[in-house]
Design a protein around this motif. Structure first.
Motif, PDB file in Angstrom:
ATOM      1  N   ARG A  10       0.818  -1.282  -0.073  1.00 41.94           N
ATOM      2  CA  ARG A  10       0.225   0.096  -0.085  1.00 41.94           C
ATOM      3  C   ARG A  10       0.843   1.332  -0.061  1.00 41.94           C
ATOM      4  NH1 ARG A  10      -2.706  -3.121  -1.713  1.00 41.94           N
ATOM      5  NH2 ARG A  10      -4.768  -4.043  -0.737  1.00 41.94           N
ATOM      6  N   PRO A  11       0.338   2.398  -0.548  1.00 39.07           N
ATOM      7  CA  PRO A  11       1.093   3.555  -0.377  1.00 39.07           C
ATOM      8  C   PRO A  11       1.809   3.937   0.820  1.00 39.07           C
ATOM      9  CG  PRO A  11      -0.969   4.044  -1.536  1.00 39.07           C
ATOM     10  CD  PRO A  11      -1.215   2.663  -0.862  1.00 39.07           C
ATOM     11  N   GLY A  12       3.225   4.297   0.774  1.00 39.11           N
ATOM     12  CA  GLY A  12       3.980   4.689   2.144  1.00 39.11           C
ATOM     13  C   GLY A  12       4.449   3.424   2.930  1.00 39.11           C
ATOM     14  N   HIS A  13       4.106   2.304   2.422  1.00 39.61           N
ATOM     15  CA  HIS A  13       4.512   1.178   3.044  1.00 39.61           C
ATOM     16  C   HIS A  13       6.088   1.207   3.352  1.00 39.61           C
ATOM     17  CE1 HIS A  13       1.165  -2.237   3.294  1.00 39.61           C
ATOM     18  NE2 HIS A  13       1.499  -1.454   4.662  1.00 39.61           N
ATOM     19  N   ARG A  14       6.672   0.757   4.392  1.00 36.01           N
ATOM     20  CA  ARG A  14       8.144   0.722   4.548  1.00 36.01           C
ATOM     21  C   ARG A  14       8.483  -0.628   4.651  1.00 36.01           C
ATOM     22  NH1 ARG A  14       9.934   4.890   8.897  1.00 36.01           N
ATOM     23  NH2 ARG A  14       8.792   6.837   8.459  1.00 36.01           N
ATOM     24  N   VAL A  15       9.323  -0.939   3.548  1.00 36.93           N
ATOM     25  CA  VAL A  15       9.435  -2.497   3.098  1.00 36.93           C
ATOM     26  C   VAL A  15      10.940  -2.809   3.243  1.00 36.93           C
ATOM     27  CG1 VAL A  15       9.284  -4.067   1.377  1.00 36.93           C
ATOM     28  CG2 VAL A  15       7.790  -1.863   1.334  1.00 36.93           C
ATOM     29  N   ALA A  16      11.347  -3.595   4.126  1.00 42.89           N
ATOM     30  CA  ALA A  16      12.684  -4.384   4.266  1.00 42.89           C
ATOM     31  C   ALA A  16      13.007  -5.284   3.204  1.00 42.89           C
ATOM     32  CB  ALA A  16      12.725  -4.759   5.667  1.00 42.89           C
ATOM     33  N   ASP A  17      14.024  -4.959   2.436  1.00 42.20           N
ATOM     34  CA  ASP A  17      14.452  -5.963   1.602  1.00 42.20           C
ATOM     35  C   ASP A  17      15.435  -6.993   2.325  1.00 42.20           C
ATOM     36  OD1 ASP A  17      15.354  -7.682  -0.423  1.00 42.20           O
ATOM     37  OD2 ASP A  17      15.744  -5.667  -1.971  1.00 42.20           O
ATOM     38  N   LEU A  18      15.100  -7.878   2.694  1.00 41.48           N
ATOM     39  CA  LEU A  18      16.008  -8.959   3.365  1.00 41.48           C
ATOM     40  C   LEU A  18      16.406 -10.118   2.601  1.00 41.48           C
ATOM     41  CD1 LEU A  18      13.866  -9.212   6.577  1.00 41.48           C
ATOM     42  CD2 LEU A  18      15.718  -7.803   6.154  1.00 41.48           C
ATOM     43  N   PHE A  19      16.365  -9.870   1.135  1.00 41.67           N
ATOM     44  CA  PHE A  19      16.891 -10.938   0.122  1.00 41.67           C
ATOM     45  C   PHE A  19      18.266 -10.927  -0.059  1.00 41.67           C
ATOM     46  CE2 PHE A  19      12.485 -11.332  -1.043  1.00 41.67           C
ATOM     47  CZ  PHE A  19      12.369 -12.439  -1.368  1.00 41.67           C
ATOM     48  N   TYR A  20      19.116 -11.727  -0.656  1.00 43.66           N
ATOM     49  CA  TYR A  20      20.549 -11.805  -0.568  1.00 43.66           C
ATOM     50  C   TYR A  20      21.142 -10.951  -1.679  1.00 43.66           C
ATOM     51  CZ  TYR A  20      21.120 -14.785   3.715  1.00 43.66           C
ATOM     52  OH  TYR A  20      21.040 -15.183   4.758  1.00 43.66           O
ATOM     53  N   ALA A  21      22.230 -10.458  -1.474  1.00 36.67           N
ATOM     54  CA  ALA A  21      22.945  -9.543  -2.666  1.00 36.67           C
ATOM     55  C   ALA A  21      24.523 -10.354  -2.701  1.00 36.67           C
ATOM     56  CB  ALA A  21      22.989  -8.229  -2.266  1.00 36.67           C
ATOM     57  N   GLY A  22      24.975  -9.781  -3.838  1.00 37.69           N
ATOM     58  CA  GLY A  22      26.446 -10.071  -4.133  1.00 37.69           C
ATOM     59  C   GLY A  22      26.502 -11.303  -4.728  1.00 37.69           C
ATOM     60  N   GLU A  23      27.887 -11.625  -5.180  1.00 38.18           N
ATOM     61  CA  GLU A  23      28.218 -12.930  -5.807  1.00 38.18           C
ATOM     62  C   GLU A  23      27.331 -13.143  -7.065  1.00 38.18           C
ATOM     63  OE1 GLU A  23      29.569 -16.273  -3.221  1.00 38.18           O
ATOM     64  OE2 GLU A  23      28.656 -14.956  -1.517  1.00 38.18           O
ATOM     65  N   LEU A  24      27.000 -12.235  -7.728  1.00 35.12           N
ATOM     66  CA  LEU A  24      25.744 -12.295  -8.983  1.00 35.12           C
ATOM     67  C   LEU A  24      24.642 -12.658  -8.823  1.00 35.12           C
ATOM     68  CD1 LEU A  24      28.645 -13.770 -11.604  1.00 35.12           C
ATOM     69  CD2 LEU A  24      28.155 -11.408 -11.071  1.00 35.12           C
ATOM     70  N   TYR A  25      24.199 -12.783  -7.403  1.00 40.02           N
ATOM     71  CA  TYR A  25      22.909 -13.064  -7.099  1.00 40.02           C
ATOM     72  C   TYR A  25      21.910 -11.986  -7.345  1.00 40.02           C
ATOM     73  CZ  TYR A  25      19.624 -16.142  -4.907  1.00 40.02           C
ATOM     74  OH  TYR A  25      18.499 -16.982  -4.609  1.00 40.02           O
ATOM     75  N   ALA A  26      20.730 -12.468  -7.702  1.00 40.55           N
ATOM     76  CA  ALA A  26      20.065 -11.258  -8.180  1.00 40.55           C
ATOM     77  C   ALA A  26      18.611 -10.966  -7.420  1.00 40.55           C
ATOM     78  CB  ALA A  26      18.988 -12.051  -9.608  1.00 40.55           C
TER      79      ALA A  26
END
Length: 424
Positions: free
Chosen positions: A103-119
């Motif tokens: 919904r508009p204004g939601h604060r979303v924490a991106d807890l997926f993995y990054a680095g090592e060419l991971y998408a």
């Protein structure tokens, strides 16, 4: 890039990709329907799609982002997207986030993995940035320890947590162990792996005010697969029309399944990717049409997620069903199948994780372990038969905490099957 006509994509791939040219060599020039084409053999596809001198690509690798796919086993596999293709990918997926409850204004924490060419981390962050509603993005990542993630989530009043079920469950376990609350959490958006009932119970305990929903169905190799369908069943999705075509094919004949409720394997065609064409590519999952809406399908799990123990084939879903049937009190919050070999025979160990505060009385645990094993042996009677014949060791249970379960160090996904048998 807009979605292209299927016939144009087929002609382009035949003309510019040596892999597809060879695959379609016996087909008439007029072949322009999916059912005219063979299903891609994944092993052949990845053998041809080498990083240097790829026979799959339709042009030189001069403008693209390179991502690694395929987990940690086998040779590295690389998927490439031009900037226009990536923009289409994340914009389409971002539109689907509204169906998850964003919904508009939601604060979303991106807890997926990054680095090592991971998408996944970049993919979710960019999808949020291209979503049709305003949102506040918190790029925390899945590699951050819970001890630092929890204060950040609390201080920034995160309302939406997006990550793999394994990451979300480890965070939940830490919350319960420390007696901490995240009252701001409203949505738990999971992706990358299935969310099972035992995990859902753990999340509901740690996040009583939040609802767990699918973030959407996609992969870096197959591309767009399924847009979430609002409702009680988080496994139900619909195709990202007009950007991809999803088929459910018979396991034996590869004939398209059209009737609801009949399981088959998922095959996808991406209509917006030209540098690395994806045409009738197996997604690695099984699904069934639901009949509840146009293009609605239910994901049924990985197509071949299992292991062979001696002469017995076991699937993770078999073990998951056994735990669900036996664990009426909801003590188990995670599971792995561990295969070991000793004294010249294979043996299966069910590693079961319990939540903090669960009943740890030895008698109760022993009773639950026996019930789980009994349920599994009912589903797979060949296993106890093989034990009696001396082919395999009896099934055993090993108790653990969710944080003790092995995960893929690059993606953070739970490793459902651990094969610890010596290879030499």
């Amino acid at each position: 890039m807009s979605a292209q006509q299927l016939s144009d994509l087929i002609r382009f791939a035949r003309h510019n990709s040596p892999f597809y040219r060879d695959l379609y060599a016996s087909l008439p020039p007029s072949a322009d329907r999916l059912t005219d084409l063979p299903v891609v053999d994944q092993a052949a596809f990845w053998a041809a799609n080498t990083l240097h001198d790829s026979r799959v690509l339709t042009g030189p690798l001069s403008e693209a982002t390179v991502y690694k796919t395929g987990g940690t086993t086998g040779s590295p596999k690389f998927s490439v997207y031009t900037r226009d293709e990536w923009r289409t990918f994340v914009t389409s997926f971002g539109q689907g986030l509204v169906d998850t409850g964003l919904r508009p204004g939601h604060r979303v924490a991106d807890l997926f993995y990054a680095g090592e060419l991971y998408a996944s981390f970049l993919f979710i962050l960019d999808s949020l940035a291209h979503a049709p509603v305003d949102n506040v993005r918190l790029p925390i990542g899945g590699g951050a320890p819970p001890e630092s993630t929890i204060p950040t989530l609390r201080d920034l009043a995160a309302q939406v947590l997006a990550g793999t079920p394994t990451t979300l469950c480890r965070l939940a376990e830490q919350l319960l162990a420390s007696g901490t609350r995240l009252d701001s959490a409203e949505l738990l958006l999971f992706g990358g792996e299935a969310l099972f009932d035992d995990q859902r119970r753990l999340l509901a305990t740690a996040f009583p005010g939040a609802e767990a929903r699918s973030v959407g169905y996609a992969s870096v190799d197959a591309g767009l697969l399924g847009r979430p369908v609002p409702g009680a069943d988080a496994r139900v999705h619909r195709a990202f029309t007009p950007y991809s075509v999803v088929e459910v094919l018979d396991d034996s004949t590869d004939e398209p399944i059209t009737e609801p409720g009949r399981p088959g394997r998922v095959v996808v065609t991406s209509l917006f990717r030209r540098l690395m064409p994806i045409i009738r590519y197996p997604a690695g999952d099984r699904a069934e049409w639901t009949g509840t809406g146009p293009g609605h399908f239910r994901i049924l799990g990985r197509a071949e997620e299992g292991v062979r123990v001696g002469p017995v084939s076991l699937y993770t879903q078999d073990a998951q069903d056994a735990v669900s049937a036996a664990d009426t009190a909801g003590q188990v919050v995670g599971m792995q199948l561990v295969v070991r070999r000793w004294e010249g025979r294979d043996g299966l160990v069910l590693r079961l994780a319990t939540a903090p505060g669960a009943d740890r009385a030895p008698d109760r645990r022993e009773e639950l372990a026996r019930a789980v094993v009994a349920e599994l042996e009912t589903v797979r009677p060949l296993y106890p038969d093989s034990v009696r014949a001396g082919f395999v060791h009896p099934v055993s249970v090993e108790w653990a905490r969710h944080r003790d379960l092995a995960v893929n160090p690059r993606s953070g996904k739970l490793v459902r099957v651990l094969d610890e048998r010596p290879t030499a």
